[in-house]
Scaffold this motif. Structure first.
Motif, PDB file in Angstrom:
ATOM      1  N   GLN A   5       0.831  -1.196   0.000  1.00 30.62           N
ATOM      2  CA  GLN A   5       0.000   0.000   0.000  1.00 30.62           C
ATOM      3  C   GLN A   5       0.877   1.263   0.000  1.00 30.62           C
ATOM      4  OE1 GLN A   5      -3.050   0.140   2.982  1.00 30.62           O
ATOM      5  NE2 GLN A   5      -3.838   2.077   2.268  1.00 30.62           N
ATOM      6  N   LEU A   6       1.974   1.224   0.762  1.00 27.33           N
ATOM      7  CA  LEU A   6       2.860   2.383   0.810  1.00 27.33           C
ATOM      8  C   LEU A   6       3.579   2.614  -0.508  1.00 27.33           C
ATOM      9  CD1 LEU A   6       4.388   2.213   4.370  1.00 27.33           C
ATOM     10  CD2 LEU A   6       2.800   3.901   3.441  1.00 27.33           C
ATOM     11  N   LYS A   7       3.818   1.553  -1.247  1.00 29.47           N
ATOM     12  CA  LYS A   7       4.459   1.700  -2.553  1.00 29.47           C
ATOM     13  C   LYS A   7       3.633   2.647  -3.416  1.00 29.47           C
ATOM     14  CE  LYS A   7       6.312  -0.815  -6.453  1.00 29.47           C
ATOM     15  NZ  LYS A   7       6.495  -2.098  -7.104  1.00 29.47           N
ATOM     16  N   CYS A   8       2.332   2.500  -3.375  1.00 34.21           N
ATOM     17  CA  CYS A   8       1.452   3.375  -4.157  1.00 34.21           C
ATOM     18  C   CYS A   8       1.313   4.747  -3.488  1.00 34.21           C
ATOM     19  CB  CYS A   8       0.071   2.739  -4.299  1.00 34.21           C
ATOM     20  SG  CYS A   8       0.089   1.187  -5.198  1.00 34.21           S
ATOM     21  N   GLU A   9       1.057   4.739  -2.174  1.00 34.70           N
ATOM     22  CA  GLU A   9       0.777   5.981  -1.458  1.00 34.70           C
ATOM     23  C   GLU A   9       1.981   6.926  -1.436  1.00 34.70           C
ATOM     24  OE1 GLU A   9      -0.372   7.102   3.121  1.00 34.70           O
ATOM     25  OE2 GLU A   9      -1.309   5.323   2.232  1.00 34.70           O
ATOM     26  N   GLN A  70      11.501   7.591   8.307  1.00 36.42           N
ATOM     27  CA  GLN A  70      10.923   7.373   9.632  1.00 36.42           C
ATOM     28  C   GLN A  70      10.398   5.946   9.751  1.00 36.42           C
ATOM     29  OE1 GLN A  70       7.877  10.323  10.250  1.00 36.42           O
ATOM     30  NE2 GLN A  70       9.354  11.992  10.493  1.00 36.42           N
ATOM     31  N   LEU A  71       9.745   5.485   8.706  1.00 37.57           N
ATOM     32  CA  LEU A  71       9.198   4.135   8.717  1.00 37.57           C
ATOM     33  C   LEU A  71      10.316   3.101   8.816  1.00 37.57           C
ATOM     34  CD1 LEU A  71       6.585   2.449   8.550  1.00 37.57           C
ATOM     35  CD2 LEU A  71       7.007   2.282   6.108  1.00 37.57           C
ATOM     36  N   LEU A  72      11.388   3.264   8.047  1.00 38.51           N
ATOM     37  CA  LEU A  72      12.517   2.338   8.132  1.00 38.51           C
ATOM     38  C   LEU A  72      13.087   2.296   9.549  1.00 38.51           C
ATOM     39  CD1 LEU A  72      14.707   2.741   4.915  1.00 38.51           C
ATOM     40  CD2 LEU A  72      13.208   0.856   5.542  1.00 38.51           C
ATOM     41  N   PHE A  73      13.211   3.456  10.166  1.00 42.46           N
ATOM     42  CA  PHE A  73      13.767   3.520  11.514  1.00 42.46           C
ATOM     43  C   PHE A  73      12.890   2.782  12.525  1.00 42.46           C
ATOM     44  CE2 PHE A  73      14.010   5.622  15.676  1.00 42.46           C
ATOM     45  CZ  PHE A  73      15.328   5.328  15.990  1.00 42.46           C
ATOM     46  N   VAL A  74      11.592   3.073  12.540  1.00 42.14           N
ATOM     47  CA  VAL A  74      10.726   2.426  13.539  1.00 42.14           C
ATOM     48  C   VAL A  74      10.594   0.926  13.270  1.00 42.14           C
ATOM     49  CG1 VAL A  74       9.460   4.505  14.214  1.00 42.14           C
ATOM     50  CG2 VAL A  74       8.563   3.108  12.370  1.00 42.14           C
ATOM     51  N   ARG A  75      10.619   0.522  12.021  1.00 43.99           N
ATOM     52  CA  ARG A  75      10.556  -0.919  11.712  1.00 43.99           C
ATOM     53  C   ARG A  75      11.857  -1.620  12.129  1.00 43.99           C
ATOM     54  NH1 ARG A  75       6.458  -2.227  12.781  1.00 43.99           N
ATOM     55  NH2 ARG A  75       6.708  -4.211  11.771  1.00 43.99           N
ATOM     56  N   PHE A  76      12.999  -0.953  11.950  1.00 43.21           N
ATOM     57  CA  PHE A  76      14.273  -1.519  12.392  1.00 43.21           C
ATOM     58  C   PHE A  76      14.263  -1.710  13.912  1.00 43.21           C
ATOM     59  CE2 PHE A  76      18.404  -0.746  14.328  1.00 43.21           C
ATOM     60  CZ  PHE A  76      19.142  -1.798  13.803  1.00 43.21           C
ATOM     61  N   ILE A  77      13.845  -0.698  14.648  1.00 45.81           N
ATOM     62  CA  ILE A  77      13.818  -0.792  16.115  1.00 45.81           C
ATOM     63  C   ILE A  77      12.801  -1.836  16.560  1.00 45.81           C
ATOM     64  CG2 ILE A  77      13.409   0.450  18.280  1.00 45.81           C
ATOM     65  CD1 ILE A  77      15.997   1.268  16.851  1.00 45.81           C
ATOM     66  N   THR A  78      11.682  -1.927  15.869  1.00 48.69           N
ATOM     67  CA  THR A  78      10.710  -2.977  16.184  1.00 48.69           C
ATOM     68  C   THR A  78      11.354  -4.346  16.004  1.00 48.69           C
ATOM     69  OG1 THR A  78       8.877  -1.556  15.477  1.00 48.69           O
ATOM     70  CG2 THR A  78       8.429  -3.916  15.624  1.00 48.69           C
ATOM     71  N   TYR A 130      -9.697   1.584   6.585  1.00 51.45           N
ATOM     72  CA  TYR A 130      -9.012   2.520   7.474  1.00 51.45           C
ATOM     73  C   TYR A 130      -7.523   2.706   7.159  1.00 51.45           C
ATOM     74  CZ  TYR A 130     -13.274   1.913  10.098  1.00 51.45           C
ATOM     75  OH  TYR A 130     -14.584   1.863  10.458  1.00 51.45           O
ATOM     76  N   GLY A 131      -6.927   1.781   6.422  1.00 50.15           N
ATOM     77  CA  GLY A 131      -5.555   1.952   5.969  1.00 50.15           C
ATOM     78  C   GLY A 131      -4.507   1.305   6.850  1.00 50.15           C
ATOM     79  N   TRP A 132      -3.264   1.449   6.401  1.00 46.40           N
ATOM     80  CA  TRP A 132      -2.135   0.780   7.021  1.00 46.40           C
ATOM     81  C   TRP A 132      -1.830   1.303   8.418  1.00 46.40           C
ATOM     82  CZ3 TRP A 132       2.277   3.366   8.450  1.00 46.40           C
ATOM     83  CH2 TRP A 132       2.454   4.647   7.932  1.00 46.40           C
ATOM     84  N   ARG A 133      -2.127   2.555   8.699  1.00 50.45           N
ATOM     85  CA  ARG A 133      -1.835   3.107  10.030  1.00 50.45           C
ATOM     86  C   ARG A 133      -2.636   2.387  11.118  1.00 50.45           C
ATOM     87  NH1 ARG A 133       1.320   7.590   9.372  1.00 50.45           N
ATOM     88  NH2 ARG A 133       1.235   8.566   7.316  1.00 50.45           N
ATOM     89  N   TRP A 134      -3.881   2.098  10.818  1.00 48.22           N
ATOM     90  CA  TRP A 134      -4.703   1.366  11.791  1.00 48.22           C
ATOM     91  C   TRP A 134      -4.222  -0.067  11.952  1.00 48.22           C
ATOM     92  CZ3 TRP A 134      -7.788   2.904  15.482  1.00 48.22           C
ATOM     93  CH2 TRP A 134      -8.255   4.215  15.445  1.00 48.22           C
TER      94      TRP A 134
END
Length: 174
Positions: A5-9, A70-78, A130-134
Motif C-alpha cells: 500500500q505504501l508503494k502506491c501511497e 521514519q518508517l525504516l527507523f521504527v521498523r528496524f527498532i521494532t 481505514y488503511g495501514w496506520r490502523w
C-alpha cells in the motif's frame, strides 16, 4: 500488507518497498546477539520487558511515520525488539521442571501462530477501509498486553538468579 500500500501511497520504488520489510529482519539480526548479552547482564525478565516494550512502542509509532526514512527507523527498532522475544522461552524453560519444560515451551510457540493469524485478521478488517496506520496500531496491541501481563506475572529466571548468587529468590520462584 503495509509495504504494497505504501508503494502506491508514497510512490516508492521496488527497492524501497523491499527495504521496508528487510528493516525488521536487519533489526532482528543485529538485536539477537545483543539481547542474549543483555539478558545475561540485567536478567531475563528485565531484558524481556524492554524488548516487549520496544515492540509495542515502536510498533505503535509505525502508525505515525510520515515518510520512508521514519518508517525504516521504527521498523528496524521494532525488529531489534522482536529479537528479544526468545527470552520468554529461556525464562519458561529455566523455571519449568524437566517433565513440563517441553510442553510449556511448545505452548509458547502457539502464540507466534496466533499473532500471525491476528495480524492477518486485522489486515482483512481495516486495510481496505481505514488503511495501514490502523493495521500498525492494532498490531501493537498484543505486545502491549503481553508487556502488562509480564510486568505483573512473569518472574525472573531462577537459573539467572542462581548465577547471581540470589539463591533465596530463586527458591521462592521454583
Amino acid at each position: 500488507f503495509v509495504s504494497e500500500q505504501l508503494k502506491c501511497e508514497w510512490k516508492l520504488s521496488d527497492n524501497q518497498e523491499s527495504l521496508i520489510a528487510s528493516a525488521v529482519f536487519v533489526g532482528v539480526g543485529i538485536g539477537s546477539p545483543c539481547w542474549g548479552i543483555l539478558a545475561d547482564i540485567m536478567g531475563r525478565r528485565l531484558a524481556f520487558l524492554w524488548s516487549t516494550a520496544m515492540i509495542a512502542g515502536f510498533g505503535a509509532l509505525t502508525s505515525l511515520a510520515q515518510n520512508y526514512w521514519q518508517l525504516l527507523f521504527v521498523r528496524f527498532i521494532t525488529g531489534f525488539g522482536v529479537a528479544g522475544c526468545p527470552i520468554a522461552f529461556d525464562i519458561l524453560s529455566e523455571a519449568s521442571t524437566v517433565d513440563t519444560r517441553g510442553q510449556y515451551t511448545m505452548v509458547l510457540n502457539y502464540w507466534w501462530t496466533g499473532g500471525c493469524l491476528y495480524v492477518n485478521f486485522c489486515a482483512w478488517l481495516v486495510m481496505g477501509s481505514y488503511g495501514w496506520r490502523w493495521l500498525a496500531l492494532l498490531s501493537s496491541l498484543p505486545p502491549f498486553a503481553a508487556l502488562l501481563l509480564a510486568i505483573f506475572l512473569m518472574p525472573e529466571s531462577p537459573r539467572w538468579l542462581v548465577c547471581q548468587n540470589r539463591m533465596d529468590e530463586a527458591v521462592d520462584i521454583v
